[in-house]
Design a protein around this motif. Structure first.
Motif, mmCIF file in Angstrom:
data_model
loop_
_atom_site.group_PDB
_atom_site.id
_atom_site.type_symbol
_atom_site.label_atom_id
_atom_site.label_comp_id
_atom_site.label_asym_id
_atom_site.label_seq_id
_atom_site.Cartn_x
_atom_site.Cartn_y
_atom_site.Cartn_z
ATOM 1 N N ILE A 96 0.843 -1.197 0.000
ATOM 2 C CA ILE A 96 0.000 0.000 0.000
ATOM 3 C C ILE A 96 0.874 1.240 0.000
ATOM 4 O O ILE A 96 1.857 1.325 0.738
ATOM 5 N N PHE A 97 0.503 2.207 -0.852
ATOM 6 C CA PHE A 97 1.249 3.473 -0.874
ATOM 7 C C PHE A 97 0.846 4.272 0.367
ATOM 8 O O PHE A 97 -0.306 4.680 0.511
ATOM 9 N N LYS A 98 1.793 4.462 1.256
ATOM 10 C CA LYS A 98 1.496 5.070 2.556
ATOM 11 C C LYS A 98 1.893 6.541 2.557
ATOM 12 O O LYS A 98 3.029 6.900 2.841
ATOM 13 N N ASN A 99 0.906 7.385 2.230
ATOM 14 C CA ASN A 99 1.133 8.822 2.285
ATOM 15 C C ASN A 99 0.470 9.391 3.531
ATOM 16 O O ASN A 99 -0.023 8.666 4.396
ATOM 17 N N GLU A 100 0.423 10.702 3.621
ATOM 18 C CA GLU A 100 -0.151 11.354 4.800
ATOM 19 C C GLU A 100 -1.629 11.005 4.974
ATOM 20 O O GLU A 100 -2.116 10.820 6.088
ATOM 21 N N SER A 101 -2.328 10.888 3.842
ATOM 22 C CA SER A 101 -3.753 10.547 3.899
ATOM 23 C C SER A 101 -3.961 9.160 4.498
ATOM 24 O O SER A 101 -4.902 8.930 5.265
ATOM 25 N N TYR A 102 -3.076 8.220 4.157
ATOM 26 C CA TYR A 102 -3.187 6.869 4.700
ATOM 27 C C TYR A 102 -3.027 6.873 6.214
ATOM 28 O O TYR A 102 -3.797 6.249 6.936
ATOM 29 N N TYR A 103 -2.056 7.595 6.707
ATOM 30 C CA TYR A 103 -1.770 7.576 8.142
ATOM 31 C C TYR A 103 -2.793 8.370 8.963
ATOM 32 O O TYR A 103 -2.919 8.169 10.169
ATOM 33 N N SER A 104 -3.542 9.257 8.299
ATOM 34 C CA SER A 104 -4.507 10.070 9.048
ATOM 35 C C SER A 104 -5.583 9.225 9.702
ATOM 36 O O SER A 104 -6.191 9.643 10.691
ATOM 37 N N GLN A 105 -5.850 8.031 9.179
ATOM 38 C CA GLN A 105 -6.886 7.170 9.763
ATOM 39 C C GLN A 105 -6.516 6.675 11.154
ATOM 40 O O GLN A 105 -7.389 6.214 11.904
#
Length: 267
Positions: A4-13
């Protein structure tokens, strides 16, 4: 399998921890006043930058801010300082840098800080009609906001209307006792080998039920099998039958309601 491409949006969850942070995060009095006005925390620094101190005469006047557009900031600053002085709101000295959290005592106004949870408790207790969504979720507001006189009056009127419908249904029940007894007699005459009512008997019973629904002014669009809603026809009839010492399942009531509304035919 691709990663999975882990950008800032991914980590916000994984950052849903406001309820925990509220036990440790502190606000200055002006910051608390701005957030109380409904400004999102993400815009707090910008709005604080637009504020000017009320005066320079003493520490208190230096810690009361005036916003060029949000007029409520100044009176909320005054109210928060007064709440601490009156022992209604706990504050600390310099926030997380040290100092005990106290409900009253001497802390210089320009060093006073408020833990977010303490601010929420103060607003909920003393200003329950002014709970902004910047601090309170919809669930918090629903749980904490006291019932108003208008809300109480509306609930009372609704309850009285329901009681009137129940009384009318009871009156209808007694007025139609002969038809009910006739139906019971016809049902009892059915042989043991034929437990189901004849089509004619079912149609007669359906018509009687349909007449009772009209007389009681019940909603014909109420789902016949809905018995988990206190205001549904099924629940109203079930409660009335139960109150008169009879035993009929909600499922059976639903069957007859469905038959009455959708299947009753002219003979």
């Amino acid at each position: 399998m691709k990663g999975i491409f882990k950008n800032e949006s991914y980590y916000s969850q994984f950052n849903n921890c406001d309820s925990i942070k509220n036990n440790f995060d502190y606000l200055t009095v002006p910051e608390a006043a701005i957030i109380w006005c409904g400004v999102p925390r993400s815009e707090l620094a910008f709005e604080l930058g637009q504020c000017k101190v009320k005066g320079t005469g003493n520490a208190l006047s230096r810690n009361i801010m005036k916003h060029p557009y949000i007029q409520c900031v100044e009176p909320r600053c005054v109210l928060l300082h007064q709440a601490f002085d009156d022992g209604k709101l706990k504050m600390g000295r310099d926030g997380e840098k040290g100092g005990d959290i106290v409900s009253m005592g001497h802390i210089s106004p320009d060093r006073r800080t408020i833990k977010i949870n303490d601010l929420k408790e103060f607003i909920a207790e003393y200003h329950a009609d002014d709970m902004p969504k910047t601090l309170f979720s919809d669930i918090d507001i629903h749980k904490l906001k006291p019932i108003t006189h208008d809300d109480y009056s509306a609930l009372l009127a609704k309850n009285k209307a329901l009681e009137a419908r129940l009384e009318k249904a009871t009156e209808v029940y007694y007025n139609q006792r002969d038809e009910i007894l006739q139906y019971k007699s016809e049902q009892a005459s059915i042989t043991a080998n034929d437990e189901e009512l004849t089509t004619r008997s079912q149609n007669l019973a359906a018509k009687i039920i349909l007449a009772l629904i009209d007389i009681a002014d019940l909603d014909k669009n109420s789902p016949p099998y809905q018995y988990d809603n206190p205001s549904s026809n099924n629940s109203i009839i079930y409660d009335q039958i139960k109150a008169n010492g009879m035993k009929v399942s909600p499922q059976k009531i639903g069957y007859w309601l469905d038959l009455a509304i959708n299947q009753a035919t002219d003979e």
